[in-house]
Design an enzyme around this catalytic site. Structure first.
Site, PDB file in Angstrom:
ATOM      1  N   PHE A  66     -13.668   5.373 -18.042  1.00 45.81           N
ATOM      2  CA  PHE A  66     -12.756   6.432 -18.378  1.00 45.81           C
ATOM      3  C   PHE A  66     -13.247   7.351 -19.446  1.00 45.81           C
ATOM      4  O   PHE A  66     -13.352   6.498 -20.531  1.00 45.81           O
ATOM      5  CB  PHE A  66     -11.355   6.061 -18.442  1.00 45.81           C
ATOM      6  CG  PHE A  66     -10.392   5.720 -17.124  1.00 45.81           C
ATOM      7  CD1 PHE A  66     -11.002   4.642 -16.323  1.00 45.81           C
ATOM      8  CD2 PHE A  66      -9.676   6.681 -16.447  1.00 45.81           C
ATOM      9  CE1 PHE A  66     -10.330   4.272 -15.196  1.00 45.81           C
ATOM     10  CE2 PHE A  66      -9.347   6.347 -15.124  1.00 45.81           C
ATOM     11  CZ  PHE A  66      -9.540   5.103 -14.801  1.00 45.81           C
ATOM     12  N   ALA A  67     -13.266   8.493 -19.581  1.00 41.31           N
ATOM     13  CA  ALA A  67     -13.534   9.486 -20.417  1.00 41.31           C
ATOM     14  C   ALA A  67     -12.698  10.514 -20.603  1.00 41.31           C
ATOM     15  O   ALA A  67     -12.867  11.728 -19.928  1.00 41.31           O
ATOM     16  CB  ALA A  67     -15.076   9.751 -20.697  1.00 41.31           C
ATOM     17  N   GLY A  69     -10.251  13.450 -22.407  1.00 41.97           N
ATOM     18  CA  GLY A  69     -10.052  14.028 -23.643  1.00 41.97           C
ATOM     19  C   GLY A  69     -11.384  13.964 -24.373  1.00 41.97           C
ATOM     20  O   GLY A  69     -12.638  13.962 -23.984  1.00 41.97           O
ATOM     21  N   LYS A  70     -11.083  13.664 -25.566  1.00 43.78           N
ATOM     22  CA  LYS A  70     -12.221  13.699 -26.774  1.00 43.78           C
ATOM     23  C   LYS A  70     -13.017  12.233 -26.382  1.00 43.78           C
ATOM     24  O   LYS A  70     -14.209  12.421 -26.960  1.00 43.78           O
ATOM     25  CB  LYS A  70     -11.528  13.610 -28.145  1.00 43.78           C
ATOM     26  CG  LYS A  70     -11.251  14.824 -28.333  1.00 43.78           C
ATOM     27  CD  LYS A  70     -10.763  14.777 -30.032  1.00 43.78           C
ATOM     28  CE  LYS A  70      -9.898  16.011 -30.167  1.00 43.78           C
ATOM     29  NZ  LYS A  70      -9.120  15.958 -31.737  1.00 43.78           N
ATOM     30  N   TYR A  71     -12.654  11.230 -25.600  1.00 43.75           N
ATOM     31  CA  TYR A  71     -13.396  10.228 -25.330  1.00 43.75           C
ATOM     32  C   TYR A  71     -14.470  10.575 -24.454  1.00 43.75           C
ATOM     33  O   TYR A  71     -15.640   9.596 -24.429  1.00 43.75           O
ATOM     34  CB  TYR A  71     -12.451   9.251 -24.384  1.00 43.75           C
ATOM     35  CG  TYR A  71     -11.684   8.325 -25.400  1.00 43.75           C
ATOM     36  CD1 TYR A  71     -10.707   8.880 -26.139  1.00 43.75           C
ATOM     37  CD2 TYR A  71     -11.758   7.051 -25.580  1.00 43.75           C
ATOM     38  CE1 TYR A  71      -9.933   8.010 -27.266  1.00 43.75           C
ATOM     39  CE2 TYR A  71     -10.884   6.093 -26.585  1.00 43.75           C
ATOM     40  CZ  TYR A  71      -9.986   6.851 -27.308  1.00 43.75           C
ATOM     41  OH  TYR A  71      -9.324   6.096 -28.197  1.00 43.75           O
ATOM     42  N   ASP A 158     -15.481   3.547 -25.130  1.00 42.40           N
ATOM     43  CA  ASP A 158     -15.869   3.632 -26.548  1.00 42.40           C
ATOM     44  C   ASP A 158     -16.745   2.539 -26.872  1.00 42.40           C
ATOM     45  O   ASP A 158     -16.341   1.660 -27.897  1.00 42.40           O
ATOM     46  CB  ASP A 158     -14.565   3.776 -27.406  1.00 42.40           C
ATOM     47  CG  ASP A 158     -13.538   2.879 -27.095  1.00 42.40           C
ATOM     48  OD1 ASP A 158     -13.382   2.584 -25.676  1.00 42.40           O
ATOM     49  OD2 ASP A 158     -12.772   2.653 -28.125  1.00 42.40           O
ATOM     50  N   GLU A 248      -3.209  -3.989 -20.607  1.00 42.95           N
ATOM     51  CA  GLU A 248      -3.923  -5.290 -21.333  1.00 42.95           C
ATOM     52  C   GLU A 248      -2.506  -6.476 -21.209  1.00 42.95           C
ATOM     53  O   GLU A 248      -2.834  -7.449 -20.778  1.00 42.95           O
ATOM     54  CB  GLU A 248      -4.366  -4.998 -22.598  1.00 42.95           C
ATOM     55  CG  GLU A 248      -4.929  -6.342 -23.105  1.00 42.95           C
ATOM     56  CD  GLU A 248      -5.605  -5.738 -24.727  1.00 42.95           C
ATOM     57  OE1 GLU A 248      -7.110  -5.517 -24.476  1.00 42.95           O
ATOM     58  OE2 GLU A 248      -4.844  -5.858 -25.537  1.00 42.95           O
TER      59      GLU A 248
HETATM   60  C1  UD2 Z   1      -7.397  -2.012 -26.579  1.00 47.63           C
HETATM   61  C2  UD2 Z   1      -8.317  -2.396 -25.595  1.00 47.63           C
HETATM   62  C3  UD2 Z   1      -8.212  -1.436 -24.253  1.00 47.63           C
HETATM   63  C4  UD2 Z   1      -6.819  -1.369 -24.007  1.00 47.63           C
HETATM   64  C5  UD2 Z   1      -5.884  -0.743 -25.082  1.00 47.63           C
HETATM   65  C6  UD2 Z   1      -4.478  -0.948 -24.545  1.00 47.63           C
HETATM   66  C7  UD2 Z   1     -10.061  -3.900 -26.268  1.00 47.63           C
HETATM   67  C8  UD2 Z   1     -11.511  -4.146 -26.937  1.00 47.63           C
HETATM   68  N1  UD2 Z   1      -9.500  -2.673 -25.966  1.00 47.63           N
HETATM   69  O1  UD2 Z   1      -8.545  -0.665 -27.226  1.00 47.63           O
HETATM   70  O2  UD2 Z   1      -9.007  -2.021 -23.515  1.00 47.63           O
HETATM   71  O3  UD2 Z   1      -6.218  -2.437 -23.069  1.00 47.63           O
HETATM   72  O4  UD2 Z   1      -6.020  -1.576 -26.227  1.00 47.63           O
HETATM   73  O5  UD2 Z   1      -3.833   0.217 -24.986  1.00 47.63           O
HETATM   74  O6  UD2 Z   1      -9.834  -5.021 -25.467  1.00 47.63           O
HETATM   75  N2  UD2 Z   1      -9.224   6.490 -22.978  1.00 47.63           N
HETATM   76  C9  UD2 Z   1      -9.665   7.876 -22.657  1.00 47.63           C
HETATM   77  N3  UD2 Z   1      -9.053   8.775 -23.487  1.00 47.63           N
HETATM   78  C10 UD2 Z   1      -7.940   8.652 -24.607  1.00 47.63           C
HETATM   79  C11 UD2 Z   1      -7.568   7.342 -24.615  1.00 47.63           C
HETATM   80  C12 UD2 Z   1      -8.217   6.297 -23.967  1.00 47.63           C
HETATM   81  O7  UD2 Z   1     -10.331   8.003 -21.821  1.00 47.63           O
HETATM   82  O8  UD2 Z   1      -7.680   9.387 -25.078  1.00 47.63           O
HETATM   83  C13 UD2 Z   1      -9.868   5.437 -22.309  1.00 47.63           C
HETATM   84  C14 UD2 Z   1     -11.102   4.967 -22.433  1.00 47.63           C
HETATM   85  O9  UD2 Z   1     -11.816   4.615 -21.507  1.00 47.63           O
HETATM   86  C15 UD2 Z   1     -11.013   3.935 -23.661  1.00 47.63           C
HETATM   87  C16 UD2 Z   1      -9.856   3.064 -22.994  1.00 47.63           C
HETATM   88  O10 UD2 Z   1      -9.063   4.293 -22.157  1.00 47.63           O
HETATM   89  O11 UD2 Z   1     -12.082   3.313 -23.846  1.00 47.63           O
HETATM   90  C17 UD2 Z   1      -8.933   2.265 -23.949  1.00 47.63           C
HETATM   91  O12 UD2 Z   1      -8.538   3.082 -24.803  1.00 47.63           O
HETATM   92  P1  UD2 Z   1      -8.405   2.872 -26.293  1.00 47.63           P
HETATM   93  O13 UD2 Z   1      -9.956   2.847 -26.744  1.00 47.63           O
HETATM   94  O14 UD2 Z   1      -7.655   3.850 -27.150  1.00 47.63           O
HETATM   95  O15 UD2 Z   1      -7.824   1.457 -26.438  1.00 47.63           O
HETATM   96  P2  UD2 Z   1      -8.379   0.617 -27.825  1.00 47.63           P
HETATM   97  O16 UD2 Z   1      -9.533   0.621 -28.641  1.00 47.63           O
HETATM   98  O17 UD2 Z   1      -7.090   0.334 -28.689  1.00 47.63           O
END
Ligand code: UD2
Length: 298
Positions: A66-67, A69-71, A158, A248
């Site tokens: 998933f990508a 918004g800014k991702y 990311d 998660e």
């Molecule tokens: C953790 C987890 C993640 C997810 C999240 C729960 C690990 C290392 N990471 O990461 O898998 O369970 O917590 O909330 O286990 N995304 C978008 N656009 C956005 C926000 C998210 O595309 O604006 C997608 C993208 O693919 C991203 C994923 O959702 O890689 C997870 O979101 P995150 O990176 O904000 O979550 P993070 O790093 O806190």
């Protein structure tokens, strides 16, 4: 399909008469779960032997990312490094879910590898983007992936690949131990602890804390996982509840009662801000350092 290389000395003679040896050389890590699923660490498998088993099967691996918004800015590095290290020599079908299809970078893909872009809505809440992944993966498996692929991996965007991630990771249902919690006892795991939530796990239960950044396995097994987690998420939402770590938390609850057939060590999900520990001989995939306030919608 679900062959494991655990801790046994094994000799296989290939068609060319070559003998391949595979054995567990690690004594510093636990390489098997209490339900006898392998925990994959560097040094517990022979990549040549495993390739000899899996490559002739001509498998196709769907890979969702998933990508939103800014991702979208993370896609280029994700894809370029995946082409170098992820399931090299296998057929790979990337499914990129984004609300910005025009910003998807053009990356040269190796033979047998394809990418499709699927438009999804944006959101003002990062929690919703993260949580809706289960629903979108479920429906995409129904409409497309189950016709195209044998296995599926669902990965965070990311992130980057740094070293070999191959067929040793294949299994019926595959989860990864979160790098932040592999040295902790279960009472420290950030499971959902409110009994009212369908993701609830009591303090005296739980095997590992699994990272939401990777789920994998047979397409049908991941389908069931996403369907159950989506339904539980919606049930909670109907009761105005959102689990501590969104999908998660639901993933961890699901895997407590539906044990993975293979567990990947934190080599397969590291975090760049975290110093490498002595057990981790190879970092294969890691989450990049990001400015949450800047990349998330809120
Ligand atoms: C953790 C987890 C993640 C997810 C999240 C729960 C690990 C290392 N990471 O990461 O898998 O369970 O917590 O909330 O286990 N995304 C978008 N656009 C956005 C926000 C998210 O595309 O604006 C997608 C993208 O693919 C991203 C994923 O959702 O890689 C997870 O979101 P995150 O990176 O904000 O979550 P993070 O790093 O806190």
């Amino acid at each position: 399909y679900d062959l494991h290389c655990v801790c046994f000395l094994l000799t296989i003679t290939t068609q060319s008469g070559r003998s391949l040896f595979c054995f567990c050389r690690r004594t510093d890590v636990v390489a098997v779960t209490p339900w006898l699923a392998p925990i994959v660490w560097e040094g517990t498998f022979d990549p040549v032997l495993i390739d000899n088993i899996y490559k002739p099967m001509n498998l196709t691996i769907a890979t969702t990312v998933f990508a939103v918004g800014k991702y979208v800015r993370f896609l280029q590095d994700f894809l370029e490094t995946a082409e170098k290290h992820f399931m090299v020599g296998f057929n790979v079908r990337y499914c990129v879910f984004t609300d910005r299809p025009h910003d998807v970078p053009s990356v040269n893909l190796n033979q047998g590898r394809h990418l499709s872009v699927i438009q999804v809505p944006g959101s003002n809440r990062w929690q919703e983007i993260s949580a809706r992944r289960m629903e979108i993966i479920q429906t995409t498996i129904e409409h497309q992936i189950r016709r195209e692929a044998d296995y599926i991996f669902c990965l965070d965007v990311d992130s980057k690949f740094h070293a070999h991630w191959g067929a040793e990771s294949l299994g019926r249902l595959v989860a990864v131990i979160h790098p932040g919690y592999y040295e902790q006892t279960r009472d420290r795991f950030p499971y959902e602890r409110r009994p009212a939530s369908t993701a609830y796990i009591p303090m005296d239960e739980g095997d590992y804390y699994y990272g939401g950044a990777m789920i994998g396995g047979f397409v049908e097994d991941v389908y069931t996982l996403t369907k159950v987690c989506r339904n539980k998420f919606e049930e909670d939402a109907g009761n105005s509840l959102e689990a501590a770590w969104q999908e998660e938390s639901h993933l961890n609850r699901y895997l407590l009662y539906n044990k993975p057939s293979k567990v990947l060590s934190p080599e397969y999900l590291w975090q760049d801000f975290k110093a490498k520990t002595k057990e981790v001989k190879v970092i294969r995939f890691s989450g990049v350092i990001k400015n949450y306030a800047e990349v998330r919608p809120n």
